[in-house]
Design a protein around this motif. Structure first.
Motif, PDB file in Angstrom:
ATOM      1  N   VAL A 108       0.841  -1.197   0.000  1.00  0.00           N
ATOM      2  CA  VAL A 108       0.000   0.000   0.000  1.00  0.00           C
ATOM      3  C   VAL A 108       0.876   1.247   0.000  1.00  0.00           C
ATOM      4  CG1 VAL A 108      -1.728   1.318   1.304  1.00  0.00           C
ATOM      5  CG2 VAL A 108      -1.929  -1.173   1.133  1.00  0.00           C
ATOM      6  N   ALA A 109       1.909   1.237   0.826  1.00  0.00           N
ATOM      7  CA  ALA A 109       2.811   2.386   0.880  1.00  0.00           C
ATOM      8  C   ALA A 109       3.491   2.618  -0.470  1.00  0.00           C
ATOM      9  CB  ALA A 109       3.861   2.167   1.967  1.00  0.00           C
ATOM     10  N   ARG A 110       3.890   1.545  -1.143  1.00  0.00           N
ATOM     11  CA  ARG A 110       4.527   1.687  -2.448  1.00  0.00           C
ATOM     12  C   ARG A 110       3.542   2.197  -3.487  1.00  0.00           C
ATOM     13  NH1 ARG A 110       8.499  -3.739  -2.676  1.00  0.00           N
ATOM     14  NH2 ARG A 110      10.014  -2.902  -1.160  1.00  0.00           N
ATOM     15  N   ALA A 111       2.305   1.732  -3.402  1.00  0.00           N
ATOM     16  CA  ALA A 111       1.288   2.220  -4.334  1.00  0.00           C
ATOM     17  C   ALA A 111       1.037   3.709  -4.138  1.00  0.00           C
ATOM     18  CB  ALA A 111       0.000   1.428  -4.153  1.00  0.00           C
ATOM     19  N   ARG A 112       0.920   4.130  -2.895  1.00  0.00           N
ATOM     20  CA  ARG A 112       0.706   5.560  -2.621  1.00  0.00           C
ATOM     21  C   ARG A 112       1.893   6.385  -3.113  1.00  0.00           C
ATOM     22  NH1 ARG A 112      -3.693   5.937   1.221  1.00  0.00           N
ATOM     23  NH2 ARG A 112      -3.616   4.333   2.853  1.00  0.00           N
ATOM     24  N   SER A 113       3.106   5.887  -2.862  1.00  0.00           N
ATOM     25  CA  SER A 113       4.301   6.617  -3.287  1.00  0.00           C
ATOM     26  C   SER A 113       4.345   6.781  -4.802  1.00  0.00           C
ATOM     27  CB  SER A 113       5.548   5.878  -2.799  1.00  0.00           C
ATOM     28  OG  SER A 113       6.718   6.530  -3.201  1.00  0.00           O
ATOM     29  N   ALA A 114       3.804   5.785  -5.516  1.00  0.00           N
ATOM     30  CA  ALA A 114       3.767   5.835  -6.981  1.00  0.00           C
ATOM     31  C   ALA A 114       2.615   6.683  -7.501  1.00  0.00           C
ATOM     32  CB  ALA A 114       3.661   4.425  -7.548  1.00  0.00           C
ATOM     33  N   GLY A 115       1.812   7.243  -6.592  1.00  0.00           N
ATOM     34  CA  GLY A 115       0.741   8.144  -7.000  1.00  0.00           C
ATOM     35  C   GLY A 115      -0.600   7.479  -7.216  1.00  0.00           C
ATOM     36  N   LEU A 116      -0.741   6.196  -6.887  1.00  0.00           N
ATOM     37  CA  LEU A 116      -2.051   5.561  -7.015  1.00  0.00           C
ATOM     38  C   LEU A 116      -2.984   6.078  -5.919  1.00  0.00           C
ATOM     39  CD1 LEU A 116      -0.106   3.495  -8.558  1.00  0.00           C
ATOM     40  CD2 LEU A 116      -1.932   1.866  -8.197  1.00  0.00           C
ATOM     41  N   VAL A 117      -4.259   6.132  -6.223  1.00  0.00           N
ATOM     42  CA  VAL A 117      -5.254   6.701  -5.319  1.00  0.00           C
ATOM     43  C   VAL A 117      -6.076   5.570  -4.707  1.00  0.00           C
ATOM     44  CG1 VAL A 117      -7.267   8.206  -5.135  1.00  0.00           C
ATOM     45  CG2 VAL A 117      -5.364   8.828  -6.652  1.00  0.00           C
ATOM     46  N   ALA A 118      -6.008   5.422  -3.401  1.00  0.00           N
ATOM     47  CA  ALA A 118      -6.733   4.354  -2.712  1.00  0.00           C
ATOM     48  C   ALA A 118      -8.225   4.677  -2.674  1.00  0.00           C
ATOM     49  CB  ALA A 118      -6.196   4.183  -1.298  1.00  0.00           C
ATOM     50  N   LEU A 119      -9.018   3.842  -3.356  1.00  0.00           N
ATOM     51  CA  LEU A 119     -10.470   4.044  -3.390  1.00  0.00           C
ATOM     52  C   LEU A 119     -11.156   3.514  -2.148  1.00  0.00           C
ATOM     53  CD1 LEU A 119     -11.514   3.062  -7.029  1.00  0.00           C
ATOM     54  CD2 LEU A 119     -11.683   5.327  -5.986  1.00  0.00           C
ATOM     55  N   GLY A 120     -10.639   2.428  -1.585  1.00  0.00           N
ATOM     56  CA  GLY A 120     -11.286   1.832  -0.431  1.00  0.00           C
ATOM     57  C   GLY A 120     -10.844   0.401  -0.244  1.00  0.00           C
ATOM     58  N   LYS A 121     -11.456  -0.275   0.729  1.00  0.00           N
ATOM     59  CA  LYS A 121     -11.108  -1.639   1.104  1.00  0.00           C
ATOM     60  C   LYS A 121     -12.195  -2.600   0.629  1.00  0.00           C
ATOM     61  CE  LYS A 121      -7.880  -1.996   3.367  1.00  0.00           C
ATOM     62  NZ  LYS A 121      -7.651  -1.842   4.822  1.00  0.00           N
ATOM     63  N   THR A 122     -11.767  -3.716   0.045  1.00  0.00           N
ATOM     64  CA  THR A 122     -12.721  -4.627  -0.575  1.00  0.00           C
ATOM     65  C   THR A 122     -13.038  -5.839   0.303  1.00  0.00           C
ATOM     66  OG1 THR A 122     -10.932  -5.747  -1.770  1.00  0.00           O
ATOM     67  CG2 THR A 122     -12.081  -3.953  -2.913  1.00  0.00           C
ATOM     68  N   ASN A 123     -14.228  -6.376   0.078  1.00  0.00           N
ATOM     69  CA  ASN A 123     -14.757  -7.491   0.857  1.00  0.00           C
ATOM     70  C   ASN A 123     -13.975  -8.774   0.587  1.00  0.00           C
ATOM     71  OD1 ASN A 123     -16.472  -8.713   2.669  1.00  0.00           O
ATOM     72  ND2 ASN A 123     -18.232  -8.771   1.299  1.00  0.00           N
ATOM     73  N   MET A 124     -14.029  -9.689   1.540  1.00  0.00           N
ATOM     74  CA  MET A 124     -13.266 -10.924   1.448  1.00  0.00           C
ATOM     75  C   MET A 124     -13.830 -11.949   2.419  1.00  0.00           C
ATOM     76  SD  MET A 124      -9.876  -9.677   3.571  1.00  0.00           S
ATOM     77  CE  MET A 124      -9.298 -11.334   3.915  1.00  0.00           C
ATOM     78  N   ASP A 125     -13.533 -13.223   2.159  1.00  0.00           N
ATOM     79  CA  ASP A 125     -13.824 -14.239   3.159  1.00  0.00           C
ATOM     80  C   ASP A 125     -13.037 -13.922   4.421  1.00  0.00           C
ATOM     81  OD1 ASP A 125     -15.583 -16.283   1.927  1.00  0.00           O
ATOM     82  OD2 ASP A 125     -13.949 -16.477   0.485  1.00  0.00           O
ATOM     83  N   GLU A 126     -13.641 -14.163   5.559  1.00  0.00           N
ATOM     84  CA  GLU A 126     -13.023 -13.820   6.839  1.00  0.00           C
ATOM     85  C   GLU A 126     -11.626 -14.416   6.962  1.00  0.00           C
ATOM     86  OE1 GLU A 126     -14.083 -14.020  11.633  1.00  0.00           O
ATOM     87  OE2 GLU A 126     -15.294 -15.144  10.194  1.00  0.00           O
ATOM     88  N   PHE A 127     -10.647 -13.539   7.219  1.00  0.00           N
ATOM     89  CA  PHE A 127      -9.239 -13.925   7.297  1.00  0.00           C
ATOM     90  C   PHE A 127      -8.797 -14.742   6.086  1.00  0.00           C
ATOM     91  CE2 PHE A 127     -10.045 -12.916  11.790  1.00  0.00           C
ATOM     92  CZ  PHE A 127      -9.024 -12.003  11.985  1.00  0.00           C
ATOM     93  N   ALA A 128      -9.430 -14.468   4.946  1.00  0.00           N
ATOM     94  CA  ALA A 128      -9.085 -15.106   3.660  1.00  0.00           C
ATOM     95  C   ALA A 128      -9.365 -16.600   3.657  1.00  0.00           C
ATOM     96  CB  ALA A 128      -7.621 -14.829   3.296  1.00  0.00           C
ATOM     97  N   MET A 129     -10.291 -17.056   4.485  1.00  0.00           N
ATOM     98  CA  MET A 129     -10.630 -18.474   4.550  1.00  0.00           C
ATOM     99  C   MET A 129     -11.924 -18.732   3.792  1.00  0.00           C
ATOM    100  SD  MET A 129      -9.633 -19.499   8.435  1.00  0.00           S
ATOM    101  CE  MET A 129      -8.193 -18.800   9.239  1.00  0.00           C
ATOM    102  N   GLY A 130     -11.789 -19.111   2.535  1.00  0.00           N
ATOM    103  CA  GLY A 130     -12.968 -19.401   1.733  1.00  0.00           C
ATOM    104  C   GLY A 130     -12.680 -19.291   0.256  1.00  0.00           C
ATOM    105  N   SER A 131     -13.595 -19.822  -0.533  1.00  0.00           N
ATOM    106  CA  SER A 131     -13.465 -19.814  -1.990  1.00  0.00           C
ATOM    107  C   SER A 131     -14.654 -19.146  -2.654  1.00  0.00           C
ATOM    108  CB  SER A 131     -13.339 -21.258  -2.509  1.00  0.00           C
ATOM    109  OG  SER A 131     -12.224 -21.894  -1.956  1.00  0.00           O
ATOM    110  N   SER A 132     -15.371 -18.282  -1.919  1.00  0.00           N
ATOM    111  CA  SER A 132     -16.605 -17.726  -2.479  1.00  0.00           C
ATOM    112  C   SER A 132     -16.955 -16.331  -1.997  1.00  0.00           C
ATOM    113  CB  SER A 132     -17.775 -18.661  -2.156  1.00  0.00           C
ATOM    114  OG  SER A 132     -17.967 -18.726  -0.745  1.00  0.00           O
ATOM    115  N   THR A 133     -16.226 -15.780  -1.028  1.00  0.00           N
ATOM    116  CA  THR A 133     -16.554 -14.506  -0.379  1.00  0.00           C
ATOM    117  C   THR A 133     -17.965 -14.539   0.220  1.00  0.00           C
ATOM    118  OG1 THR A 133     -15.125 -13.465  -2.049  1.00  0.00           O
ATOM    119  CG2 THR A 133     -16.247 -11.990  -0.586  1.00  0.00           C
ATOM    120  N   GLU A 134     -18.399 -15.725   0.613  1.00  0.00           N
ATOM    121  CA  GLU A 134     -19.632 -15.868   1.400  1.00  0.00           C
ATOM    122  C   GLU A 134     -19.334 -15.885   2.895  1.00  0.00           C
ATOM    123  OE1 GLU A 134     -22.668 -18.789  -0.586  1.00  0.00           O
ATOM    124  OE2 GLU A 134     -20.639 -19.524  -0.977  1.00  0.00           O
ATOM    125  N   HIS A 135     -18.056 -16.070   3.247  1.00  0.00           N
ATOM    126  CA  HIS A 135     -17.697 -16.203   4.659  1.00  0.00           C
ATOM    127  C   HIS A 135     -17.296 -14.870   5.269  1.00  0.00           C
ATOM    128  CE1 HIS A 135     -18.007 -20.537   4.502  1.00  0.00           C
ATOM    129  NE2 HIS A 135     -17.223 -20.562   3.446  1.00  0.00           N
TER     130      HIS A 135
END
Length: 511
Positions: A108-135
């Motif tokens: 994230v820090a490297r992206a900001r330094s390169a001038g990318l604009v953070a739009l927001g945080k995206t949804n995910m399976d809890e602690f990345a445990m899942g194959s469907s983003t239903e968790h």
């Protein structure tokens, strides 16, 4: 739909650099898109209140004469597993609801330094445990191709943000296929770099020997441009490789000429039979191989006899490491705290907090992992799984002595319906059949859209795996295939996606 949001990240960067459009205009267009459709999709858990300020700062830097990178001013979505110092980081869990990190993840820090604009945080399976983003503790994300279906996981939010034109590029993490498998079912590009090629510092750890941060995008070139920004050695990450990497964007541009396919040896695993895949997925894969062969590639059958044990080994190694990593969420140091009535001990508070804060899938895997690491069972389960991991690594080493890349469908099926597998963990776990080996071996893998399945009309992706440290090879091959298919389709696969119901609703609405 705005012409701005349909542009690729590379195109947006060029137009911003040329002064044809400002970063503020580009960022506002994507914020408007999020307001319009994300109520239907739930791709974002948090939209960055300061995105326009960041875009304005990039425009001012450029106006002052500062030389900026090729993606300066381009908006970026960030998977919520990556900590940010100006937005909450939850990893899709109630136990971290509202948590604010004191620092940014390295990527994230490297992206900001390169001038990318953070739009927001995206949804995910809890602690990345899942194959469907239903968790996710905050509700499922929906696939823009068919909102009754899943967008893959665990990084479904990042894939959907890209597929639905809410963001041109996104950051994800891939432990067993969590970038590539969502790309497969959403018609986007997803890249898992070589383990250690991109810093994991600031990525909330789930399975430390498997986790890898990488890019999600609509084109191979966009993924390569983002990879160039976030990759490279990081002294904060003890697993970070010290190599100097080539420019992946140059590799993608080289691949787009198609010359890379002449004489390319593409390995096809004989142990993966058509019966293991949905008919439309298997058919699309065969057509892709025929297209590659018609343009000079050689298709070579290879044997990887231990791949069939990959899912079993993964679902011992991963829960074992996850149970250890998640022990830090103990109600004492940070995050949620639930205090039972009476005079509870620290153990009582910890138990109540973890019971309330963790979802069913996280509890299932923590229990499994703790058991696998327990006295008397370590060698029988975790130790044996690590031996299988070594055998899979040897299978890949042997295969790459005969071929340049290995190809397979990126997942066994197209997007399944929301709720269809939520109560069948084994069936859900098998969805990572083809992606897991790359994580076990630390090898790079990429998923590139290869068409629509003939039996349900949903997106299909082809996965290429290359030897460790040969990420550039994947960008060449991926870009070559993409160029052929763009010519064949008359544009990107996403151009064929149906309209969302909310695209016809002018009311929009902020999350």
């Amino acid at each position: 739909m705005s012409d701005i949001i349909r542009m690729h990240a590379a195109q947006l960067g060029e137009k911003i650099a040329a002064g044809e459009i400002s970063s503020v205009e580009v960022t506002q267009a994507h914020l408007d898109r999020i307001a319009q459709v994300d109520g239907e999709l739930n791709a974002f858990l948090h939209v960055n209140d300061s995105a326009l300020d960041a875009a304005r700062a990039v425009d001012e830097r450029r106006a002052s004469g500062e030389k900026l990178g090729p993606l300066a001013g381009v908006p970026l979505a960030i998977k919520d597993v990556l900590v940010t110092n100006d937005q909450p980081t939850t990893s899709g869990s109630r136990i971290l609801e509202g948590y604010m990190s004191p620092f940014d993840a390295t990527v994230v820090a490297r992206a900001r330094s390169a001038g990318l604009v953070a739009l927001g945080k995206t949804n995910m399976d809890e602690f990345a445990m899942g194959s469907s983003t239903e968790h996710s503790a905050f509700g499922p994300t929906k696939n823009p191709w068919d909102t009754t279906r899943v967008p893959g996981g665990s990084g479904g939010g990042s894939a959907v943000a890209v597929a639905a034109y809410e963001a041109p590029i996104a950051l994800g993490s891939d432990t067993g296929g969590s970038i590539r498998q969502p790309a497969h079912v959403t018609g986007t590009v997803g890249m898992k770099p070589t383990y250690g090629g991109v810093s994991r510092y600031g990525a909330i750890a789930m399975a430390s020997s498997l986790d890898q941060v990488g890019p999600a995008s609509r084109t191979v070139l966009d993924a390569a441009l983002l990879h160039d920004i976030i990759g490279g050695h990081d002294p904060h990450d003890s697993t970070s490789l010290p190599e100097t990497w080539p420019l992946f964007a140059d590799a993608a541009r080289e691949g787009a000429t198609g010359e890379v396919l002449r004489g390319l040896r593409v390995g096809v695993i004989k142990e993966l039979s058509d019966s293991q895949f949905q008919p439309g997925v298997a058919e699309s894969f065969r057509q892709t191989l025929e297209l590659l062969q018609a343009h000079g590639a050689e298709i070579v059958e290879i044997s990887t006899p231990h791949f069939e044990y990959g899912v079993a080994a993964y679902y011992l190694i991963h829960p074992a490491e996850a149970s250890s990593n998640l022990a830090k969420f103990d109600s004492v140091r940070f995050g949620l705290r639930v205090t039972p009535e009476g005079s509870p001990t620290v153990e009582d508070v910890m138990s109540a907090t973890r019971a309330a804060g963790f979802g069913p899938e996280v509890k299932r895997r923590v229990i499994l992992g703790t058991y696998a690491l327990s006295a008397g069972y370590y060698d029988a389960y975790y130790g044996s799984a690590q031996k299988v991991r070594t055998l899979i690594q040897r299978d890949l080493d042997q295969a790459f002595s005969a071929v340049d890349v290995i190809a397979s469908p990126a997942a066994p099926t197209t997007a399944f319906r929301i709720g269809e597998r939520i109560d069948d963990p084994l069936k859900m776990y098998l969805n990572d059949l083809t992606t897991i080996p790359a994580n076990l071996a630390g090898a790079p893998g990429i998923s590139v859209p290869s068409g629509l399945a003939s039996d349900d009309g949903l997106p299909v992706g082809v996965q290429f795996i290359a030897p460790v440290r040969e990420d550039a090879r994947l960008y060449r091959v991926g870009a070559a295939l993409e160029a052929l298919l763009v010519d064949q389709w008359g544009g990107l696969l996403l151009d064929k996606a149906p309209r969302l119901a909310s695209e016809n609703d002018d009311r929009g609405g902020n999350k």
